[in-house]
Write a protein that holds these residues in place. Structure first.
Motif, short mmCIF file in Angstrom:
data_model
loop_
_atom_site.label_atom_id
_atom_site.label_comp_id
_atom_site.label_asym_id
_atom_site.label_seq_id
_atom_site.Cartn_x
_atom_site.Cartn_y
_atom_site.Cartn_z
N ALA A 51 22.95 29.38 55.74
CA ALA A 51 21.49 29.53 55.63
C ALA A 51 21.11 31.00 55.45
O ALA A 51 20.24 31.34 54.63
CB ALA A 51 20.83 28.95 56.87
N PHE A 52 21.75 31.90 56.19
CA PHE A 52 21.44 33.32 56.08
C PHE A 52 21.78 33.84 54.68
O PHE A 52 20.97 34.53 54.05
CB PHE A 52 22.23 34.11 57.14
N ASN A 53 22.98 33.51 54.20
CA ASN A 53 23.39 34.01 52.88
C ASN A 53 22.53 33.41 51.77
O ASN A 53 22.23 34.09 50.77
CB ASN A 53 24.87 33.70 52.63
N LEU A 54 22.14 32.16 51.93
CA LEU A 54 21.25 31.55 50.94
C LEU A 54 19.92 32.30 50.93
O LEU A 54 19.34 32.55 49.85
CB LEU A 54 21.05 30.07 51.25
N ALA A 59 31.74 33.52 44.64
CA ALA A 59 30.93 33.33 43.44
C ALA A 59 29.88 34.42 43.32
O ALA A 59 29.63 34.96 42.22
CB ALA A 59 30.28 31.95 43.46
N ALA A 60 29.25 34.78 44.42
CA ALA A 60 28.22 35.82 44.39
C ALA A 60 28.81 37.16 43.97
O ALA A 60 28.18 37.93 43.23
CB ALA A 60 27.56 35.93 45.77
N ALA A 96 24.65 29.90 45.18
CA ALA A 96 23.53 29.23 45.86
C ALA A 96 23.89 27.79 46.21
O ALA A 96 23.53 27.29 47.28
CB ALA A 96 22.28 29.27 44.98
N GLY A 97 24.61 27.13 45.31
CA GLY A 97 25.00 25.74 45.56
C GLY A 97 25.88 25.61 46.78
O GLY A 97 25.69 24.71 47.61
N TRP A 98 26.87 26.49 46.90
CA TRP A 98 27.77 26.41 48.05
C TRP A 98 27.06 26.83 49.33
O TRP A 98 27.26 26.20 50.39
CB TRP A 98 29.01 27.26 47.82
N TYR A 99 26.23 27.88 49.27
CA TYR A 99 25.48 28.27 50.47
C TYR A 99 24.56 27.15 50.93
O TYR A 99 24.45 26.86 52.13
CB TYR A 99 24.62 29.52 50.17
N ALA A 109 16.06 35.87 48.34
CA ALA A 109 15.22 37.06 48.45
C ALA A 109 15.47 38.00 47.28
O ALA A 109 14.54 38.59 46.71
CB ALA A 109 15.48 37.77 49.77
N ARG A 110 16.75 38.15 46.91
CA ARG A 110 17.08 39.01 45.76
C ARG A 110 16.53 38.46 44.46
O ARG A 110 16.26 39.22 43.53
CB ARG A 110 18.60 39.15 45.66
N GLU A 111 16.38 37.15 44.43
CA GLU A 111 15.85 36.52 43.23
C GLU A 111 14.33 36.43 43.26
O GLU A 111 13.71 35.80 42.41
CB GLU A 111 16.44 35.11 43.07
N GLY A 112 13.69 37.01 44.30
CA GLY A 112 12.25 37.05 44.39
C GLY A 112 11.62 35.85 45.06
O GLY A 112 10.40 35.65 44.97
#
Length: 591
Positions: A511-514, A486-487, A496-499, A519-522
């Motif tokens: 947890a890491f990928n979330l 999805a990303a 984000a939902g699946w992470y 972080a990319r979203e601020g």
């Protein structure tokens, strides 16, 4: 053939009460004697029958034999039957043949029953066929047919059975013809009130999917007192949603001694949580000779934590040849640490056809690192449709570099409901797609180029569908992979939902990928929270990210702490970067 359809004795070994006399006076005595005999007036009938028999009336001689046999004078009865049989009475020959068979004189019985059958006597034809069948001699089926063609229902049933036995032989056309003929004979017998024929007819129809007509024949047979038909009818009613009706017929069958019906009642009560009632019916099933009763008693005891009693019941059923009980016993022994005791029971169950036992043997030998033997049992279970066994074979084939065969087994596993199998299949398909460099929207089978299914640009790949199947059932790695897909498409919310689902279930990668996504979203503070959770679970890259955050903030002690953690966790690339950062932080602290 004239006497064949008119024979009806009053009971016992009796022959005809309807043969006509040869002259008017003996015929009068014979007719009067028959009339009185039918009314049960033996004293009144005897002098008339003796008079007519003495005058040479063969019907009277036959019926006098019937009367004398009823009175307990079998030897004198046989003398009169012999005289009538010699005079050509098929009924008397039949009665004499049956009498001789009961005495154990089969050669004499065979002679007289042959005379009866060849004279066109239906009961004689059936009795001769039964004797030939008992002796294993040729000609039994032909005489059964002769009797059946004149309306003898038991003979029709026996012909049906004989033909049914041939329905599994020969080519497809021969088998179909035999099955159709057997059904015709069963119909004939059932229509004349033969309850076992009605049962067999019901079974044939049920297998063919004609449930309504099958139910009618089961009902006919059950009403005539056939407990197996009552049990079969109950299963049909249960499947149709009529549990109350099913219970009624199961109870009737169980009370008549049908173990399967008692077992079904036990299972019904067990499902309702009524353990005492369940145990009572399981014991009734066992007493009726149904080994499932002992097996289910074992299951019931095991569910209650009564393992010693469970073992006893499993053993009882296993020694009787119940393969699933043997498997359950082996599982219980294995759980207790007795692998040596478990192995022979697993083997016995597997050789008897238990797919679960074959799979369990695979697990047992894999645990001993006997991979070749484990693979053999996994393959046997997989060939029988065991999804988890197919998964193990598929995993081994992936390791061996056989993607086409691996895909076939993984599809079996996933199609059979294996969540891990669905994930592994998705992973294999994704990897092969990447290796082939197939464009978006075009799926390929493992090891083959080309389109797996028609697709349009932007449509999800097949591997994603398998990831989603596994992810929806809680598979954490599938949830992470689905989030990554999805990303890659820019579907941030779905990713984000699946992470998050994976992270909350304890996946450090989730947890890491979330954290990366946040972080990319601020949302760095929330990202740091998830990275800390990942790092605590052993994720080196998450520890490095935390070290970088704290370093930028000037929190050098915390930065050093997370750098050290990243060096410890790895992988190598992370160790190198973390070590460089750690040196820089230390230099900063000592400057």
């Amino acid at each position: 053939m004239g006497d064949m359809a008119r024979l009806a004795g009053p009971g016992g070994l009796g022959g005809s009460l309807t043969e006509k006399g040869s002259t008017e006076a003996p015929a009068t005595d014979s007719g009067l004697g028959v009339h009185l005999l039918r009314r049960g007036d033996l004293d009144g009938a005897e002098p008339h029958l003796r008079s007519a028999a003495a005058a040479g009336d063969r019907a009277a001689a036959n019926n006098l034999g019937v009367l004398l046999h009823q009175r307990g004078y079998p030897e004198e009865a046989s003398d009169w039957w012999r005289k009538a049989a010699v005079a050509g009475s098929g009924a008397a020959a039949h009665a004499l043949g049956r009498y001789q068979r009961e005495r154990g004189d089969e050669p004499e019985a065979l002679y007289w029953l042959t005379q009866a059958a060849e004279s066109g006597h239906a009961l004689g034809a059936y009795a001769l066929a039964d004797l030939l069948d008992h002796r294993g001699e040729a000609g039994a089926e032909a005489w059964f047919r002769a009797a059946a063609e004149h309306g003898h229902r038991e003979a029709a049933y026996r012909v049906g059975r004989a033909v049914s036995g041939r329905a599994e032989q020969g080519g497809e056309q021969e088998r179909r013809a035999a099955a159709e003929e057997a059904e015709r004979w069963y119909r004939q017998a059932a229509a004349r009130g033969h309850r076992r024929a009605a049962l067999r007819l019901g079974v044939i129809l049920e297998r063919r999917g004609e449930l309504k007509e099958a139910g009618r024949w089961y009902l006919t047979s059950a009403r005539d007192g056939e407990p197996r038909a009552a049990c079969a009818l109950a299963f049909l009613l249960r499947d149709a949603g009529d549990e109350e009706g099913a219970v009624t017929w199961w109870r009737r069958a169980a009370e008549a001694g049908d173990g399967n019906a008692a077992n079904a009642l036990g299972a019904l009560h067990a499902d309702r949580g009524e353990r005492q009632a369940a145990e009572r019916w399981y014991r009734a099933a066992l007493e009726a000779g149904c080994d499932n009763g002992a097996f289910n008693l074992g299951l019931l005891c095991a569910a209650q934590g009564r393992t010693a009693q469970a073992e006893q019941w499993y053993r009882r059923a296993a020694y009787a040849g119940h393969r699933e009980a043997a498997n359950a016993l082996a599982v219980l022994l294995l759980q207790r640490g007795d692998a040596e005791g478990a192995e022979p029971w697993f083997s016995k169950a597997a050789e008897a056809g238990s797919v679960d036992a074959a799979f369990n043997l695979g697990i047992l030998f894999a645990g001993r690192r006997q991979e070749r033997t484990a693979r053999m049992w996994y393959e046997r279970a997989a060939a029988a449709g065991h999804p988890e066994a197919a998964l193990q074979v598929g995993i081994a084939l992936v390791r061996e570099g056989a993607p086409q065969e691996a895909e076939r087994h993984l599809r079996c596993a996933a199609g059979g409901g294996s969540v891990e199998g669905a994930f592994r299949l998705g992973s294999l398909l994704e990897r092969v797609l990447a290796e082939l460099g197939a464009p978006q929207g075009e799926g390929t089978s493992a090891g083959r180029s080309g389109s797996r299914r028609s697709s349009v640009a932007g449509e999800r790949q097949e591997f994603e569908e398998w990831y989603e199947y596994a992810a929806e059932r809680g598979h954490r790695r599938a949830q992470v992979r689905l989030g990554m897909c999805a990303a890659a498409r820019g579907e941030v919310v779905d990713a984000a939902g699946w992470y998050r689902a994976a992270a909350e279930a304890g996946s450090p990668h989730g947890a890491f990928n979330l954290g990366l996504l946040l972080a990319r979203e601020g949302s760095e503070p929330e990202a740091a929270m998830w990275w800390e959770r990942a790092a605590d679970a052993g994720h080196g890259r998450a520890a490095l990210r935390l070290a970088l955050i704290h370093s930028r903030r000037g929190e050098l002690d915390a930065g050093q702490l997370w750098c050290s953690r990243a060096v410890e966790l790895g992988p190598e690339e992370v160790r190198q970067r973390a070590a460089t950062l750690l040196d820089a932080l230390r230099a900063e602290l000592t400057a």
